[in-house]
Design a protein around this motif. Structure first.
Motif, mmCIF file in Angstrom:
data_model
loop_
_atom_site.group_PDB
_atom_site.id
_atom_site.type_symbol
_atom_site.label_atom_id
_atom_site.label_comp_id
_atom_site.label_asym_id
_atom_site.label_seq_id
_atom_site.Cartn_x
_atom_site.Cartn_y
_atom_site.Cartn_z
ATOM 1 N N ALA A 156 0.843 -1.201 0.000
ATOM 2 C CA ALA A 156 0.000 0.000 0.000
ATOM 3 C C ALA A 156 0.876 1.249 0.000
ATOM 4 O O ALA A 156 1.892 1.314 0.697
ATOM 5 N N PRO A 157 0.497 2.277 -0.804
ATOM 6 C CA PRO A 157 1.335 3.477 -0.916
ATOM 7 C C PRO A 157 1.290 4.379 0.311
ATOM 8 O O PRO A 157 2.073 5.316 0.413
ATOM 9 N N SER A 158 0.374 4.136 1.238
ATOM 10 C CA SER A 158 0.272 4.961 2.441
ATOM 11 C C SER A 158 -0.136 4.083 3.612
ATOM 12 O O SER A 158 -0.379 2.881 3.461
ATOM 13 N N GLY A 159 -0.186 4.684 4.783
ATOM 14 C CA GLY A 159 -0.587 3.947 5.971
ATOM 15 C C GLY A 159 0.558 3.149 6.576
ATOM 16 O O GLY A 159 1.745 3.418 6.347
ATOM 17 N N ILE A 160 0.210 2.155 7.372
ATOM 18 C CA ILE A 160 1.196 1.362 8.112
ATOM 19 C C ILE A 160 2.232 0.700 7.197
ATOM 20 O O ILE A 160 3.434 0.762 7.483
ATOM 21 N N PRO A 161 1.833 0.064 6.067
ATOM 22 C CA PRO A 161 2.851 -0.555 5.195
ATOM 23 C C PRO A 161 3.883 0.450 4.692
ATOM 24 O O PRO A 161 5.077 0.140 4.617
ATOM 25 N N SER A 162 3.423 1.658 4.334
ATOM 26 C CA SER A 162 4.346 2.676 3.842
ATOM 27 C C SER A 162 5.343 3.079 4.918
ATOM 28 O O SER A 162 6.545 3.223 4.656
ATOM 29 N N VAL A 163 4.870 3.262 6.145
ATOM 30 C CA VAL A 163 5.764 3.640 7.243
ATOM 31 C C VAL A 163 6.764 2.522 7.527
ATOM 32 O O VAL A 163 7.945 2.776 7.785
ATOM 33 N N ALA A 212 -8.266 12.285 12.264
ATOM 34 C CA ALA A 212 -6.841 12.535 11.989
ATOM 35 C C ALA A 212 -6.041 11.333 12.459
ATOM 36 O O ALA A 212 -6.508 10.543 13.286
ATOM 37 N N HIS A 213 -4.829 11.188 11.915
ATOM 38 C CA HIS A 213 -3.991 10.090 12.397
ATOM 39 C C HIS A 213 -2.508 10.413 12.286
ATOM 40 O O HIS A 213 -2.092 11.239 11.467
ATOM 41 N N ILE A 214 -1.759 9.746 13.144
ATOM 42 C CA ILE A 214 -0.290 9.794 13.132
ATOM 43 C C ILE A 214 0.204 8.352 13.202
ATOM 44 O O ILE A 214 -0.216 7.589 14.067
ATOM 45 N N ILE A 215 1.082 7.985 12.280
ATOM 46 C CA ILE A 215 1.702 6.658 12.309
ATOM 47 C C ILE A 215 3.213 6.865 12.382
ATOM 48 O O ILE A 215 3.787 7.537 11.522
ATOM 49 N N VAL A 216 3.834 6.334 13.426
ATOM 50 C CA VAL A 216 5.278 6.504 13.596
ATOM 51 C C VAL A 216 5.961 5.139 13.609
ATOM 52 O O VAL A 216 5.414 4.163 14.124
ATOM 53 N N LEU A 226 11.152 -1.933 13.563
ATOM 54 C CA LEU A 226 10.643 -3.070 14.337
ATOM 55 C C LEU A 226 9.124 -3.156 14.293
ATOM 56 O O LEU A 226 8.558 -4.230 14.507
ATOM 57 N N GLY A 227 8.467 -2.017 14.018
ATOM 58 C CA GLY A 227 7.005 -1.991 13.996
ATOM 59 C C GLY A 227 6.503 -0.568 13.880
ATOM 60 O O GLY A 227 7.260 0.351 13.529
ATOM 61 N N THR A 228 5.218 -0.359 14.165
ATOM 62 C CA THR A 228 4.616 0.975 14.080
ATOM 63 C C THR A 228 3.640 1.177 15.232
ATOM 64 O O THR A 228 3.090 0.225 15.784
ATOM 65 N N GLY A 282 10.323 3.819 6.905
ATOM 66 C CA GLY A 282 10.858 4.231 8.199
ATOM 67 C C GLY A 282 10.578 5.684 8.508
ATOM 68 O O GLY A 282 11.170 6.254 9.434
ATOM 69 N N ARG A 283 9.661 6.311 7.745
ATOM 70 C CA ARG A 283 9.293 7.714 7.967
ATOM 71 C C ARG A 283 7.867 7.805 8.496
ATOM 72 O O ARG A 283 6.993 7.042 8.056
ATOM 73 N N PRO A 284 7.605 8.743 9.428
ATOM 74 C CA PRO A 284 6.253 8.861 9.993
ATOM 75 C C PRO A 284 5.265 9.384 8.959
ATOM 76 O O PRO A 284 5.649 10.033 7.971
ATOM 77 N N GLU A 285 3.994 9.094 9.180
ATOM 78 C CA GLU A 285 2.915 9.602 8.331
ATOM 79 C C GLU A 285 1.989 10.436 9.216
ATOM 80 O O GLU A 285 1.455 9.943 10.207
#
Length: 713
Positions: free
Chosen positions: A384-391, A428-432, A441-443, A395-398
């Protein structure tokens, strides 16, 4: 070159010399306190049109034709009120204008002027002043009443949204021509409606504008008031609610703090195509009061949010520190984040190249179950181009400060999925990423929904801090698990080796002893010497195996100690007797000073003998002929202090700090390193398991003293 006084008329002079009069008057106005910080354009304002009116009034007076000054003096008075002028300032302003005109006349034309024209000038200025005074008084009275209502709204409100709604209602009730009022506050790059009066049905907190879109966006972009005469045809008006309501005139003003637009307010009329200067002044005053309250509320909200975030991160660190089971800790953190900084918290980790969901937290357990069901029905697309798979990949936050319906539609797999996602009301959301040594290691995903909270850059930093602490906890747990595995593996190896070695050494020792007894009657040195060598070697190896086992037990925290009350003096004397033969062989003097008769300690007798063997053995080993080794003991309040001192070569200072470490051997002057370096390490472990202390003092060329304490019985 002066104009011929006979041909000069005051009306013509006023028209011809307008720039000079305006410039001179502007400089004189600068001496007044309210005008010192104003721009030239703000000071000049209506003056050119006022001069033109005066010229018309003077000229009409010569022809005995009445001329009206219109509403300009009233508008000017209201404008000056808005800029902080009081009535005395306005009177002074017109006095300066009269003086400027006469001084300019005398400078350009001469000292004489037609008395009839001068009289008409005075009449026009008096009329300007009269109208300004009346209008100023009316406007100020109305403004004060409105401000009182605004203040009442501020004092009676329990929160910011209530205050803004009360403020807008007070504005409508104070101005007859105003039918709608809206207040929008800035969050990130978007203006969100926080209060609306007269448009409640079509405009709520879900309505937002991104500058320069809409009337509010244009006001924010321009950073100055904007007036729209016909909202129905003006392209800047995009709100369906405003058009459906039939609003005509709109007046919008920015709310600014330190040259930054923090919000926009606008009023609308269903009947008028224009607002009076008085109404505009009242609305600007309202906006100014609202700005100060909003700033205060935002500062308090930021402070509370910062305190809450700090408490959250502190509690998160505590949770991470309490357990080395990182997965259980991550579950705790997810529930700790809700509702402190999120309505939803989702934690995923990467295992063997696959994403595994560790925890989902929400205040409603039913929604947590729904989240797991959604994951089963619609598994995460790793590409997926965005969301958890992208992060996970980058390794960059969304960071999405506002989730739009278009974004939800883009990620939905089918109509049913879209309906469920819309029903969640995500805002709204933040994924780090959870990063450790540049490895993901994860998100951790933080999402807002029911609270309507919008995330900011500050929230992103908090989330990154949380992920950093989680990464440290995971890394510590991993290292601890590896260390535990290594310890277990080492203990298994030591157990196997020591068991087998002990068996083999036992056989060797028994055989050597048997041979020794059988050859004792023989006077064959070539036979006895190898047997003695075998015996010494077997004994040394047995000691080594014992030391290795003791070291492993100390490191594992399982050193066997059987403490019981026992007299300390017999133990010390026995140790000394055991080392007398060694001391005599090296021509050393071994002394005792142990006045502790009848004193009991709580100790394991064999373990204390082991410690004494290490300390006395080292002292004898490193001393030369003629040196003295002294064993001392004395009682203290709760302990017995025991020391072994020697007059040997001493230990270098750089060696003293780590002398009790495992495998640490000391190189003394004139001697080479020897031994395994486990004796002092084991001695320290034994004494500390008894609840005592052990330390060393030494000086090169003087000698060394080892001290240790044992608790008295």
């Amino acid at each position: 070159m002066r104009t011929d006084p006979r041909r000069a008329r005051l009306c013509d002079f006023l028209r011809d010399r307008e720039p000079e009069i305006v410039s001179d008057w502007t400089q004189r106005m600068r001496t007044m306190s309210p005008a010192r910080d104003l721009s030239d354009s703000a000071i000049v304002d209506h003056l050119p049109r006022i001069l033109a009116l005066i010229a018309d009034f003077v000229e009409a007076g010569r022809a005995d034709t009445p001329v009206s000054l219109g509403s300009l003096p009233k508008a000017h008075a209201v404008d000056r009120l808005a800029r902080g002028f009081d009535l005395d300032n306005i009177v002074t302003e017109y006095g300066l204008l009269r003086r400027t005109i006469l001084d300019q006349w005398e400078s350009r034309i001469g000292p004489t002027i037609d008395l009839s024209e001068l009289r008409n000038l005075d009449i026009s200025l008096d009329e300007l002043l009269r109208q300004a005074t009346v209008r100023y008084a009316e406007a100020r009275e109305k403004l004060l009443k409105a401000v009182d209502r605004i203040s009442e709204a501020a004092l009676g409100a329990g929160d910011l949204d209530t205050f803004l709604a009360d403020l807008l209602r007070a504005t409508l009730e104070s101005t007859e021509s105003v039918d709608t009022a809206v207040m929008l506050l800035r969050e990130g790059d978007t203006l969100h409606v926080r209060a609306a009066v007269g448009l409640e049905e079509g405009m709520d907190e879900t309505f937002s504008i991104t500058p320069p879109g809409g009337i509010a966006g244009h006001v924010a972009a321009a950073r100055q008031p904007i007036f729209i005469r016909d909202a129905a045809t003006d392209p800047r008006v995009i709100s369906p609610a405003i058009r459906a309501k039939g609003v005509r005139a709109i007046y919008g003003v920015p709310l600014t703090r330190d040259d930054t637009v923090i919000g926009v307010a606008h009023i609308g009329s269903l009947t008028a195509s224009e607002f009076s200067e008085e109404d505009k002044l009242l609305f600007r005053t309202m906006a100014s009061r609202a700005t100060s309250v909003v700033i205060k509320a935002q500062l308090l909200a930021d402070l509370r949010r910062a305190e809450s975030a700090q408490r959250f991160l502190s509690e998160a660190s505590k949770q991470f520190a309490q357990s080395l089971d990182y997965e259980a800790t991550l579950k705790k953190i997810a529930h700790l984040a809700v509702p402190t900084i999120a309505d939803w918290c989702v934690v995923d980790v990467v295992e063997n190249g696959r994403i595994r969901r560790v925890s989902v937290a929400h205040t409603d357990p039913g929604k947590e179950k729904l989240a797991y069901e959604l994951e089963e029905r619609y598994p995460v697309d790793p590409d997926a181009p965005s969301g958890i798979p992208s992060v996970l990949r980058t390794g960059r936050p969304e960071f999405v400060p506002e989730i739009t319906d278009a974004q939800i539609t883009a990620v939905a797999r089918d109509p049913s999925h879209l309906e469920i996602l819309r029903g969640l009301g995500l805002k709204a959301h933040i994924i780090v990423p959870i990063l450790s040594r540049e490895r993901v290691l994860g998100t951790i995903a933080l999402v807002t929904a029911e609270s309507n909270r919008r995330y900011s850059e500050r929230d992103l930093r908090i989330a990154e801090d949380l992920a950093s602490r989680a990464a440290a906890a995971i890394e510590n747990a991993r290292l601890y698990a590896e260390a535990q595995n290594a310890v277990q593996m080492r203990e298994r190896v030591l157990a196997i080796v020591s068991h087998d070695l002990r068996n083999q050494l036992g056989v060797i020792a028994m055989g050597a002893n048997l041979l020794s007894r059988r050859t004792s009657a023989l006077d064959e040195a070539d036979v006895r010497k190898p047997i003695e060598t075998v015996q010494r070697t077997a004994t040394s190896m047995q000691h080594l195996v014992g030391d290795l086992l003791d070291m492993a037990s100390i490191q594992a925290g399982r050193l066997s100690i059987e403490r019981q009350p026992t007299e300390i003096k017999p133990i010390l004397l026995e140790s000394c007797e055991n080392h007398q033969p060694m001391a005599r062989d090296k021509a050393l003097t071994l002394r005792t000073d142990v006045p502790v008769d009848g004193v009991q300690v709580v100790a394991d007798r064999n373990r204390i003998l082991q410690v004494m063997a290490n300390l006395l053995g080292n002292a004898v080993k490193f001393c030369d002929a003629g040196d003295v080794v002294t064993l001392r003991a004395e009682t203290q309040d709760r302990d017995v202090l025991i020391s072994v001192s020697d007059t040997g070569p001493g230990i270098p200072q750089q060696e003293l700090t780590n002398i009790f470490e495992a495998y640490r051997t000391v190189e003394r002057p004139g001697q080479s390193k020897s031994g395994t370096g486990l004796g002092l390490y084991i001695a320290k472990g034994v004494i500390e398991r008894h609840g005592g202390r052990i330390w060393v003092e030494s000086e090169i060329g003087v000698g060394t003293t080892f001290f240790f304490t044992l608790p008295r019985a």
